[in-house]
Design a protein around this motif. Structure first.
Motif, PDB file in Angstrom:
ATOM      1  N   THR A 138      -3.242  -5.058 -15.696  1.00  0.00           N
ATOM      2  CA  THR A 138      -4.538  -5.656 -15.368  1.00  0.00           C
ATOM      3  C   THR A 138      -5.536  -4.625 -14.859  1.00  0.00           C
ATOM      4  OG1 THR A 138      -4.036  -6.114 -13.061  1.00  0.00           O
ATOM      5  CG2 THR A 138      -3.381  -7.805 -14.664  1.00  0.00           C
ATOM      6  N   PHE A 139      -5.046  -3.420 -14.480  1.00  0.00           N
ATOM      7  CA  PHE A 139      -5.954  -2.403 -13.939  1.00  0.00           C
ATOM      8  C   PHE A 139      -6.616  -1.602 -15.050  1.00  0.00           C
ATOM      9  CE2 PHE A 139      -3.092  -2.394  -9.998  1.00  0.00           C
ATOM     10  CZ  PHE A 139      -3.967  -3.187  -9.280  1.00  0.00           C
ATOM     11  N   PRO A 140      -7.886  -1.201 -14.839  1.00  0.00           N
ATOM     12  CA  PRO A 140      -8.491  -0.293 -15.805  1.00  0.00           C
ATOM     13  C   PRO A 140      -7.667   0.995 -15.839  1.00  0.00           C
ATOM     14  CG  PRO A 140      -9.903  -0.560 -13.851  1.00  0.00           C
ATOM     15  CD  PRO A 140      -8.771  -1.502 -13.693  1.00  0.00           C
ATOM     16  N   HIS A 141      -7.634   1.682 -16.942  1.00  0.00           N
ATOM     17  CA  HIS A 141      -6.858   2.913 -17.137  1.00  0.00           C
ATOM     18  C   HIS A 141      -5.354   2.718 -16.993  1.00  0.00           C
ATOM     19  CE1 HIS A 141     -10.801   4.559 -16.718  1.00  0.00           C
ATOM     20  NE2 HIS A 141     -10.838   4.337 -15.413  1.00  0.00           N
ATOM     21  N   ARG A 142      -4.887   1.472 -16.882  1.00  0.00           N
ATOM     22  CA  ARG A 142      -3.447   1.172 -16.899  1.00  0.00           C
ATOM     23  C   ARG A 142      -2.556   2.268 -16.313  1.00  0.00           C
ATOM     24  NH1 ARG A 142      -0.328  -1.866 -20.966  1.00  0.00           N
ATOM     25  NH2 ARG A 142      -1.497  -3.766 -21.315  1.00  0.00           N
ATOM     26  N   PRO A 143      -2.317   2.273 -15.029  1.00  0.00           N
ATOM     27  CA  PRO A 143      -1.453   3.329 -14.477  1.00  0.00           C
ATOM     28  C   PRO A 143      -0.061   3.306 -15.114  1.00  0.00           C
ATOM     29  CG  PRO A 143      -1.790   1.547 -12.885  1.00  0.00           C
ATOM     30  CD  PRO A 143      -2.704   1.272 -14.023  1.00  0.00           C
ATOM     31  N   HIS A 144       0.520   4.497 -15.220  1.00  0.00           N
ATOM     32  CA  HIS A 144       1.857   4.591 -15.811  1.00  0.00           C
ATOM     33  C   HIS A 144       2.899   4.044 -14.832  1.00  0.00           C
ATOM     34  CE1 HIS A 144       5.338   6.133 -17.879  1.00  0.00           C
ATOM     35  NE2 HIS A 144       5.736   6.680 -16.734  1.00  0.00           N
ATOM     36  N   VAL A 145       3.767   3.183 -15.316  1.00  0.00           N
ATOM     37  CA  VAL A 145       4.802   2.598 -14.450  1.00  0.00           C
ATOM     38  C   VAL A 145       6.118   3.329 -14.687  1.00  0.00           C
ATOM     39  CG1 VAL A 145       6.096   0.503 -13.872  1.00  0.00           C
ATOM     40  CG2 VAL A 145       3.695   0.334 -14.582  1.00  0.00           C
ATOM     41  N   SER A 146       6.676   3.919 -13.611  1.00  0.00           N
ATOM     42  CA  SER A 146       8.023   4.461 -13.764  1.00  0.00           C
ATOM     43  C   SER A 146       8.985   3.492 -13.071  1.00  0.00           C
ATOM     44  CB  SER A 146       8.125   5.862 -13.167  1.00  0.00           C
ATOM     45  OG  SER A 146       7.461   5.907 -11.944  1.00  0.00           O
ATOM     46  N   PHE A 147      10.173   3.370 -13.616  1.00  0.00           N
ATOM     47  CA  PHE A 147      11.088   2.402 -13.006  1.00  0.00           C
ATOM     48  C   PHE A 147      12.533   2.848 -13.142  1.00  0.00           C
ATOM     49  CE2 PHE A 147      10.323   1.191 -17.374  1.00  0.00           C
ATOM     50  CZ  PHE A 147      11.587   0.891 -17.878  1.00  0.00           C
ATOM     51  N   PHE A 148      13.360   2.316 -12.244  1.00  0.00           N
ATOM     52  CA  PHE A 148      14.802   2.557 -12.276  1.00  0.00           C
ATOM     53  C   PHE A 148      15.467   1.216 -12.500  1.00  0.00           C
ATOM     54  CE2 PHE A 148      13.023   5.817  -9.519  1.00  0.00           C
ATOM     55  CZ  PHE A 148      13.557   6.970 -10.094  1.00  0.00           C
ATOM     56  N   LYS A 149      15.964   1.040 -13.707  1.00  0.00           N
ATOM     57  CA  LYS A 149      16.542  -0.260 -14.051  1.00  0.00           C
ATOM     58  C   LYS A 149      17.707  -0.623 -13.126  1.00  0.00           C
ATOM     59  CE  LYS A 149      16.796  -2.934 -18.222  1.00  0.00           C
ATOM     60  NZ  LYS A 149      15.459  -3.454 -18.191  1.00  0.00           N
ATOM     61  N   ASN A 150      18.552   0.397 -12.852  1.00  0.00           N
ATOM     62  CA  ASN A 150      19.745   0.118 -12.037  1.00  0.00           C
ATOM     63  C   ASN A 150      19.416  -0.383 -10.639  1.00  0.00           C
ATOM     64  OD1 ASN A 150      21.296   0.872 -14.115  1.00  0.00           O
ATOM     65  ND2 ASN A 150      21.813   2.912 -13.333  1.00  0.00           N
ATOM     66  N   PHE A 151      18.333   0.155 -10.067  1.00  0.00           N
ATOM     67  CA  PHE A 151      17.963  -0.252  -8.708  1.00  0.00           C
ATOM     68  C   PHE A 151      16.980  -1.420  -8.713  1.00  0.00           C
ATOM     69  CE2 PHE A 151      18.984   4.307  -8.297  1.00  0.00           C
ATOM     70  CZ  PHE A 151      20.039   4.209  -7.412  1.00  0.00           C
ATOM     71  N   GLY A 152      16.478  -1.753  -9.878  1.00  0.00           N
ATOM     72  CA  GLY A 152      15.508  -2.850  -9.958  1.00  0.00           C
ATOM     73  C   GLY A 152      14.196  -2.513  -9.264  1.00  0.00           C
ATOM     74  N   THR A 153      13.840  -1.209  -9.253  1.00  0.00           N
ATOM     75  CA  THR A 153      12.582  -0.813  -8.607  1.00  0.00           C
ATOM     76  C   THR A 153      11.614  -0.231  -9.636  1.00  0.00           C
ATOM     77  OG1 THR A 153      13.362   1.413  -8.130  1.00  0.00           O
ATOM     78  CG2 THR A 153      13.751  -0.245  -6.434  1.00  0.00           C
ATOM     79  N   ALA A 154      10.342  -0.414  -9.378  1.00  0.00           N
ATOM     80  CA  ALA A 154       9.315   0.167 -10.252  1.00  0.00           C
ATOM     81  C   ALA A 154       8.176   0.660  -9.375  1.00  0.00           C
ATOM     82  CB  ALA A 154       8.804  -0.883 -11.229  1.00  0.00           C
ATOM     83  N   HIS A 155       7.410   1.594  -9.933  1.00  0.00           N
ATOM     84  CA  HIS A 155       6.427   2.245  -9.078  1.00  0.00           C
ATOM     85  C   HIS A 155       5.259   2.729  -9.933  1.00  0.00           C
ATOM     86  CE1 HIS A 155       5.344   6.481  -8.383  1.00  0.00           C
ATOM     87  NE2 HIS A 155       4.956   6.033  -7.210  1.00  0.00           N
ATOM     88  N   PHE A 156       4.038   2.585  -9.424  1.00  0.00           N
ATOM     89  CA  PHE A 156       2.913   3.275 -10.054  1.00  0.00           C
ATOM     90  C   PHE A 156       1.953   3.764  -8.992  1.00  0.00           C
ATOM     91  CE2 PHE A 156       1.515  -1.277 -10.427  1.00  0.00           C
ATOM     92  CZ  PHE A 156       0.349  -1.216  -9.677  1.00  0.00           C
ATOM     93  N   ARG A 157       1.088   4.677  -9.410  1.00  0.00           N
ATOM     94  CA  ARG A 157       0.100   5.247  -8.492  1.00  0.00           C
ATOM     95  C   ARG A 157      -1.260   4.756  -8.938  1.00  0.00           C
ATOM     96  NH1 ARG A 157       0.505   9.104  -4.732  1.00  0.00           N
ATOM     97  NH2 ARG A 157      -1.469  10.191  -4.496  1.00  0.00           N
ATOM     98  N   TYR A 158      -2.011   4.217  -8.016  1.00  0.00           N
ATOM     99  CA  TYR A 158      -3.331   3.718  -8.378  1.00  0.00           C
ATOM    100  C   TYR A 158      -4.321   4.099  -7.281  1.00  0.00           C
ATOM    101  CZ  TYR A 158      -7.000   0.683 -10.111  1.00  0.00           C
ATOM    102  OH  TYR A 158      -8.187   0.222 -10.607  1.00  0.00           O
ATOM    103  N   ASN A 159      -5.422   4.739  -7.666  1.00  0.00           N
ATOM    104  CA  ASN A 159      -6.413   5.203  -6.678  1.00  0.00           C
ATOM    105  C   ASN A 159      -5.783   6.016  -5.556  1.00  0.00           C
ATOM    106  OD1 ASN A 159      -8.687   4.287  -7.856  1.00  0.00           O
ATOM    107  ND2 ASN A 159      -8.921   2.457  -6.568  1.00  0.00           N
ATOM    108  N   GLY A 160      -4.828   6.850  -5.906  1.00  0.00           N
ATOM    109  CA  GLY A 160      -4.196   7.706  -4.894  1.00  0.00           C
ATOM    110  C   GLY A 160      -3.189   6.992  -4.004  1.00  0.00           C
ATOM    111  N   ILE A 161      -2.896   5.729  -4.314  1.00  0.00           N
ATOM    112  CA  ILE A 161      -1.932   4.986  -3.481  1.00  0.00           C
ATOM    113  C   ILE A 161      -0.667   4.726  -4.298  1.00  0.00           C
ATOM    114  CG2 ILE A 161      -1.504   2.828  -2.215  1.00  0.00           C
ATOM    115  CD1 ILE A 161      -4.570   2.601  -1.922  1.00  0.00           C
ATOM    116  N   ASP A 162       0.493   4.988  -3.685  1.00  0.00           N
ATOM    117  CA  ASP A 162       1.763   4.680  -4.337  1.00  0.00           C
ATOM    118  C   ASP A 162       2.107   3.221  -4.099  1.00  0.00           C
ATOM    119  OD1 ASP A 162       2.858   6.912  -5.643  1.00  0.00           O
ATOM    120  OD2 ASP A 162       3.088   7.895  -3.691  1.00  0.00           O
ATOM    121  N   VAL A 163       2.335   2.498  -5.184  1.00  0.00           N
ATOM    122  CA  VAL A 163       2.704   1.090  -5.041  1.00  0.00           C
ATOM    123  C   VAL A 163       4.113   0.923  -5.609  1.00  0.00           C
ATOM    124  CG1 VAL A 163       1.998  -1.294  -5.441  1.00  0.00           C
ATOM    125  CG2 VAL A 163       0.279   0.535  -5.493  1.00  0.00           C
TER     126      VAL A 163
END
Ligand code: ATP
Length: 376
Positions: free
Chosen positions: A50-75
């Motif tokens: 839904t974000f402009p420029h679609r941040p890249h999502v990295s994820f670890f399937k085994n841990f069920g975690t995902a992460h992206f950086r948007y406007n300098g913030i790690d989510v």
């Protein structure tokens, strides 16, 4: 955005952990942690889209975690988990859980606070363990019985001490006793995780607070016995020497007051590390630690290896300051020669200023002013 997307996907979602703690305390926040019931990775992808420029999502399937950086913030996104540990296994059995299950597996009550992002109770604080009260009372407690929380992941004992040191909170006696009881369990934790916490303690404005807690809880002995060996005072023929452990803590605090450099703080920590091995009582004279700075220089790479600190220029810099730290004191003698002076300037090179900070921080360097004048 996140709450609305979770709602559309039929998930509950919450802000959780350090972000909530820091917001309540008015501290600057860094990363944002989101926990949702169900698939955290799917939610992360849906939100990112839904974000402009679609941040890249990295994820670890085994841990069920995902992460992206948007406007300098790690989510970071994670699915709510329920963890159960078998007595003799380090690996928990992880199943999907509720928000409260997820809060129960957190390390400290102040880190188990959640804020709802759901439309039916948006913004409500979910605080089953009175973490808010503990922030107000400035105390460190665990969500479950401390023995349970700590045996599930013994690193939490170090985290309890790290947060006490960082936030200026008191560890409640029941929790501190539990750390003392469970200290030997730290052995199953990887050295990288331990050193990470240790460096966070070293980076606090008054490192002695956390280091003294590590010492008194017995944890320090588990991973850094060479430092514990500095403690204690021996008396022979009525002559005692100073307690080199507490002296070292003072030097670290004095250094920390003058510089943020983590490696200079390590040099302060190690500046007397060669003393237990070189300690001697000479009749009619008293205690000597002759050559301890040479031994300290030799011990530095070993300690860096043991603690999995970097084996690079940082280590060489620390070893060099440890070896040189007594030299400026000898320069204060009346009969100092020009060549000794030149050698110090040459050996210290561009680290001269740091060496001076270290020497000035060592309150037993009697002639600090004299040294300064020489160098000026
Ligand atoms: P900081 O960023 O200053 O280290 P933080 O609280 O954000 O503080 P993180 O290590 O990023 O620390 O962890 C985020 C959250 O994850 C914590 O607030 C806590 O709820 C949980 N957590 C982290 N490590 C553990 C652990 N070993 N056991 C249980 N919960 C943990």
């Amino acid at each position: 955005t996140i709450g609305a997307m979770a709602g559309r996907m039929g998930l509950e979602c919450y802000l959780i952990g350090g972000f909530v703690r820091d917001k309540i305390m008015g501290r600057p926040t860094k990363d944002v942690d989101i926990v949702c019931t169900g698939d955290g990775i799917a939610l992360a992808h849906a939100v990112a889209a839904t974000f402009p420029h679609r941040p890249h999502v990295s994820f670890f399937k085994n841990f069920g975690t995902a992460h992206f950086r948007y406007n300098g913030i790690d989510v970071e996104f994670v699915g709510a988990r329920k963890e159960s540990y078998a007595a003799h296994s380090r690996k928990p059995e992880v199943t999907e859980g509720t928000i409260e299950d997820d809060q129960r597996r957190r390390d400290l009550t102040i880190n188990a606070l959640a804020i709802s992002l759901n439309s039916n109770n948006y913004g409500r604080l979910i605080d089953p363990f009175d973490g808010l009260g503990d922030i107000e009372r400035k105390i460190i407690r665990t969500p479950l019985e401390p023995d349970t929380t700590f045996s599930d992941d013994p690193l939490r004992m170090m985290r309890a001490i790290r947060f006490a040191a960082q936030l200026g909170f008191a560890i409640v006696p029941e929790v501190f006793e539990s750390i003392r009881r469970n200290r030997s369990r730290l052995k199953i934790v990887s050295q990288e995780r331990i050193t990470d916490e240790l460096n966070k303690i070293m980076a606090t404005p008054t490192p002695s607070i956390g280091l003294d807690l590590l010492y008194r809880s017995g944890l320090l002995q588990e991973f850094f016995p060479q430092m514990v060996a500095l403690s204690g005072v021996e008396i022979v023929e009525g002559k005692g020497h100073k307690d080199n452990f507490y002296h070292t803590l003072q030097v670290i605090d004095n250094t920390a007051a003058k510089s943020d450099d983590l490696w200079l703080r390590w040099a302060a920590l190690l500046h007397d590390i060669g003393k237990p091995a070189t300690k001697k009582f000479e009749e009619g004279h008293g205690w000597t630690f002759h050559g301890h700075e040479v031994v300290g220089e030799r011990m530095t790479p070993k300690i860096f290896r043991q603690l999995k600190l970097p084996q690079n220029e940082k280590m060489k810099y620390v070893a060099k300051l440890v070896a040189l730290h007594l030299r400026p004191i000898s320069l204060t003698k009346e009969d100092i020669t020009d060549s000794a002076m030149r050698r110090l300037l040459f050996d210290a090179g561009e680290d001269l200023e740091d060496l001076m900070i270290l020497c000035e921080s060592d309150i037993t360097s009697k002639n600090r002013q004299k040294v300064k004048r020489y160098l000026e």
